[in-house]
Structure formats: structure tokens, C-alpha cells
Write an enzyme that holds these catalytic residues in place. Structure first.
Site, PDB file in Angstrom:
ATOM      1  N   GLY A  12       0.788  -1.233   0.000  1.00 16.72           N
ATOM      2  CA  GLY A  12       0.000   0.000   0.000  1.00 16.72           C
ATOM      3  C   GLY A  12       0.816   1.276   0.000  1.00 16.72           C
ATOM      4  O   GLY A  12       0.373   2.298   0.533  1.00 16.72           O
ATOM      5  N   SER A  13       1.998   1.258  -0.663  1.00 11.43           N
ATOM      6  CA  SER A  13       2.797   2.493  -0.647  1.00 11.43           C
ATOM      7  C   SER A  13       2.127   3.599  -1.470  1.00 11.43           C
ATOM      8  O   SER A  13       2.240   4.780  -1.121  1.00 11.43           O
ATOM      9  CB  SER A  13       4.226   2.224  -1.134  1.00 11.43           C
ATOM     10  OG  SER A  13       4.262   1.937  -2.506  1.00 11.43           O
ATOM     11  N   ASN A  14       1.426   3.249  -2.534  1.00 15.16           N
ATOM     12  CA  ASN A  14       0.695   4.286  -3.290  1.00 15.16           C
ATOM     13  C   ASN A  14      -0.450   4.842  -2.451  1.00 15.16           C
ATOM     14  O   ASN A  14      -0.708   6.050  -2.470  1.00 15.16           O
ATOM     15  CB  ASN A  14       0.175   3.707  -4.614  1.00 15.16           C
ATOM     16  CG  ASN A  14       1.237   3.715  -5.690  1.00 15.16           C
ATOM     17  OD1 ASN A  14       1.619   4.771  -6.183  1.00 15.16           O
ATOM     18  ND2 ASN A  14       1.744   2.540  -6.025  1.00 15.16           N
ATOM     19  N   MET A  90      -4.764  -6.450  -6.696  1.00 15.46           N
ATOM     20  CA  MET A  90      -4.336  -7.457  -7.660  1.00 15.46           C
ATOM     21  C   MET A  90      -5.431  -8.485  -7.965  1.00 15.46           C
ATOM     22  O   MET A  90      -5.144  -9.671  -8.130  1.00 15.46           O
ATOM     23  CB  MET A  90      -3.054  -8.133  -7.172  1.00 15.46           C
ATOM     24  CG  MET A  90      -1.908  -7.160  -6.907  1.00 15.46           C
ATOM     25  SD  MET A  90      -1.551  -6.026  -8.270  1.00 15.46           S
ATOM     26  CE  MET A  90      -0.381  -7.018  -9.191  1.00 15.46           C
ATOM     27  N   LEU A  93     -11.410  -7.161 -11.819  1.00 18.56           N
ATOM     28  CA  LEU A  93     -12.785  -6.796 -11.482  1.00 18.56           C
ATOM     29  C   LEU A  93     -13.652  -6.945 -12.730  1.00 18.56           C
ATOM     30  O   LEU A  93     -13.246  -6.563 -13.833  1.00 18.56           O
ATOM     31  CB  LEU A  93     -12.811  -5.361 -10.963  1.00 18.56           C
ATOM     32  CG  LEU A  93     -12.025  -5.183  -9.654  1.00 18.56           C
ATOM     33  CD1 LEU A  93     -11.692  -3.723  -9.401  1.00 18.56           C
ATOM     34  CD2 LEU A  93     -12.795  -5.786  -8.482  1.00 18.56           C
ATOM     35  N   HIS A 109      -0.785   1.488 -13.012  1.00 25.70           N
ATOM     36  CA  HIS A 109      -0.143   0.281 -13.514  1.00 25.70           C
ATOM     37  C   HIS A 109       1.319   0.617 -13.815  1.00 25.70           C
ATOM     38  O   HIS A 109       1.604   1.674 -14.394  1.00 25.70           O
ATOM     39  CB  HIS A 109      -0.854  -0.203 -14.785  1.00 25.70           C
ATOM     40  CG  HIS A 109      -0.277  -1.476 -15.308  1.00 25.70           C
ATOM     41  ND1 HIS A 109      -0.464  -2.693 -14.675  1.00 25.70           N
ATOM     42  CD2 HIS A 109       0.504  -1.729 -16.385  1.00 25.70           C
ATOM     43  CE1 HIS A 109       0.177  -3.631 -15.341  1.00 25.70           C
ATOM     44  NE2 HIS A 109       0.777  -3.077 -16.383  1.00 25.70           N
ATOM     45  N   THR A 141     -11.534   0.656 -17.428  1.00 28.12           N
ATOM     46  CA  THR A 141     -12.598   0.099 -18.265  1.00 28.12           C
ATOM     47  C   THR A 141     -12.617  -1.409 -18.022  1.00 28.12           C
ATOM     48  O   THR A 141     -11.792  -1.937 -17.265  1.00 28.12           O
ATOM     49  CB  THR A 141     -12.344   0.382 -19.755  1.00 28.12           C
ATOM     50  OG1 THR A 141     -11.111  -0.263 -20.123  1.00 28.12           O
ATOM     51  CG2 THR A 141     -12.235   1.871 -20.036  1.00 28.12           C
ATOM     52  N   GLU A 143     -11.621  -3.716 -19.759  1.00 27.05           N
ATOM     53  CA  GLU A 143     -10.424  -4.401 -20.241  1.00 27.05           C
ATOM     54  C   GLU A 143      -9.298  -4.219 -19.222  1.00 27.05           C
ATOM     55  O   GLU A 143      -9.091  -3.097 -18.737  1.00 27.05           O
ATOM     56  CB  GLU A 143     -10.028  -3.785 -21.588  1.00 27.05           C
ATOM     57  CG  GLU A 143      -9.117  -4.644 -22.423  1.00 27.05           C
ATOM     58  CD  GLU A 143      -8.828  -3.975 -23.769  1.00 27.05           C
ATOM     59  OE1 GLU A 143      -7.721  -4.124 -24.264  1.00 27.05           O
ATOM     60  OE2 GLU A 143      -9.728  -3.274 -24.284  1.00 27.05           O
TER      61      GLU A 143
HETATM   62  C1  GAR Z   1       2.550  -0.747  -7.769  1.00 28.73           C
HETATM   63  O1  GAR Z   1       3.767  -0.779  -8.467  1.00 28.73           O
HETATM   64  C2  GAR Z   1       1.379  -0.674  -8.732  1.00 28.73           C
HETATM   65  O2  GAR Z   1       1.655   0.099  -9.878  1.00 28.73           O
HETATM   66  C3  GAR Z   1       1.188  -2.115  -9.091  1.00 28.73           C
HETATM   67  O3  GAR Z   1       1.377  -2.815  -7.888  1.00 28.73           O
HETATM   68  C4  GAR Z   1       2.284  -2.081  -7.056  1.00 28.73           C
HETATM   69  C5  GAR Z   1       1.634  -1.876  -5.709  1.00 28.73           C
HETATM   70  O4  GAR Z   1       2.512  -1.293  -4.790  1.00 28.73           O
HETATM   71  N1  GAR Z   1      -0.100  -2.363  -9.665  1.00 28.73           N
HETATM   72  C6  GAR Z   1      -0.344  -3.245 -10.632  1.00 28.73           C
HETATM   73  O5  GAR Z   1       0.504  -3.984 -11.086  1.00 28.73           O
HETATM   74  C7  GAR Z   1      -1.779  -3.288 -11.132  1.00 28.73           C
HETATM   75  N2  GAR Z   1      -1.879  -3.986 -12.372  1.00 28.73           N
HETATM   76  P1  GAR Z   1       1.955  -0.613  -3.470  1.00 28.73           P
HETATM   77  O6  GAR Z   1       1.057  -1.660  -2.810  1.00 28.73           O
HETATM   78  O7  GAR Z   1       3.168  -0.334  -2.659  1.00 28.73           O
HETATM   79  O8  GAR Z   1       1.204   0.607  -3.861  1.00 28.73           O
END
Ligand code: GAR
Length: 210
Positions: A12-14, A90, A93, A109, A141, A143
């Protein structure tokens, strides 16, 4: 006050970057809940420490995808979100879920979409000989890893890079562009124009990391 709900699967760093910048930049918004599909998602502890509501909808408890999606939407709608933010969530949906949140569902992404949707993006980019990689924030979307692009970061590949090194540098840019996209979203600075996203103040939708 716009209400933001964030979905995570792991560290969950984002999500943390969004929570931090929402508070420090005093957005007209609040992260009202963080929801995970796994009880062991590390990011849940951070959200709880910050006094943010947390919930878990364990995908294993709902083997049928449509039932998982419906339960997830029921929990999310309990928090009445204006924006639903996928931050390292991950699970794929389904179309009904995506349609329910159309226009208020964002994802990040770690590739320059439409290149390399799916998993192992950095290894695939290196194997393809890409000279630059990056990350993309987009409206979701039906896709996978697809939809109108809000903002992208570009990160040059350096000699000796491996997927781990590359992912660290890309992740650092994710922590810049995802909060930026959300700030635009909650302040009404995004417009969809024939399937393309325009930043209404004319701000650049591209971050180039030297
Ligand atoms: C991030 O790099 C994000 O872009 C990626 O998972 C990581 C999550 O890191 N997302 C995907 O690959 C989605 N297809 P985080 O949990 O530290 O935010």
C-alpha cells in the site's frame, strides 16, 4: 468534501502517498476507507494508524468472481465514495463492477500503457529491450489495465538495471503521479474528451524522470 476509497492487496505504498498528500496539501477530499482483498495486506495497519476505516473482503471466501465483486461493491458503497482508487489491487474486477463505478474508478499500472498490461511488467520491458519504462494512471474500463490515460511517468532504463532496481525507480514516480491525478480528480480538473483525458488547467500529464 470528496470521499475517496482505496483498494489495496499488499504494502500500500501508493495508498500512503495519496493519504499523506491529501492531508499535507489540504485537498477538498478525505480518504474515508481502505479496503483489501486479503487480511494480511500490510497497508491496512498504516490506514488504521491514521484513523482511516479499514475493511477486508477476502476473495477466497467468494470463489465466484461475480459474488466477490458484488460483496466488494456492497462494502465500498457503505463508504459512499466519489472516487474509487485501485492502488496495487491485484484482482481482476468484472464488467458489472467496473460499470457501477464508471467515471470515478482509477488505477495505476507500472508500465507505459498500452504496453505491458498484466504482471511482471519490468522484466518484460527489459526482455523487450525497452530504453524507457514508466507508470500510468488511467480510468478503468472492463479491459484489464486499459482505459483513458490521466498521467504517465517515464523512467529511462540504465545499464545494469534488473526488474527490482527498475521497479524501485518507477515506484518513486508512482508516488508522484498517483496523488497528482487524484488531486486533479477531486478538484474537478479532469475532463474526458472523446475518450481522452484533458487536464483542464493545461498542466502536463507527463512526468519525465531524468
Ligand atoms: C505498484 O507498483 C502498482 O503500480 C502495481 O502494484 C504495485 C503496488 O505497490 N499495480 C499493478 O501492477 C496493477 N496492475 P503498493 O502496494 O506499494 O502501492
Amino acid at each position: 468534501m470528496q470521499r475517496i476509497v482505496i483498494l489495496i492487496s499488499g504494502r500500500g505504498s501508493n495508498m500512503q502517498a495519496i493519504v499523506d498528500q491529501c492531508a499535507s496539501q489540504a485537498w477538498p477530499a478525505q480518504v474515508v476507507a481502505v479496503v483489501a482483498n486479503r487480511a494480511d495486506a500490510a497497508g491496512l495497519a498504516y490506514a488504521a494508524q491514521r484513523g482511516i476505516a479499514t475493511a477486508v473482503v477476502a476473495h477466497r471466501a467468494w470463489p465466484a468472481r461475480a459474488e466477490f465483486d458484488a460483496e466488494l461493491a456492497r462494502v465500498i458503497d457503505g463508504f459512499a465514495p466519489d472516487w474509487l482508487v485501485l492502488a496495487g489491487f491485484m484482482r481482476i474486477l468484472g464488467p458489472a463492477f467496473v460499470q457501477h463505478y464508471a467515471g470515478r474508478l482509477l488505477n495505476i499500472h507500472p508500465s507505459l500503457l498500452p504496453a505491458f498490461p498484466g504482471l511482471n511488467t519490468h522484466a518484460r520491458a527489459l526482455a523487450a529491450g525497452c530504453q524507457a519504462v514508466g507508470a500510468t494512471v488511467h480510468f478503468v474500463t472492463a479491459e484489464l489495465d486499459h482505459g483513458p490515460i490521466v498521467v504517465q511517468s517515464v523512467v529511462p532504463v540504465q545499464a545494469g538495471d534488473d526488474p527490482e532496481r527498475l521497479s524501485e525507480r518507477v515506484l518513486a514516480t508512482e508516488h508522484v503521479i498517483y496523488p497528482l491525478a487524484l488531486r486533479w480528480a477531486v478538484t474537478g480538473r479532469l475532463a474526458l474528451d472523446q475518450g481522452r483525458v484533458r487536464q483542464l488547467d493545461g498542466q502536463s500529464q507527463l512526468l519525465i524522470q531524468a
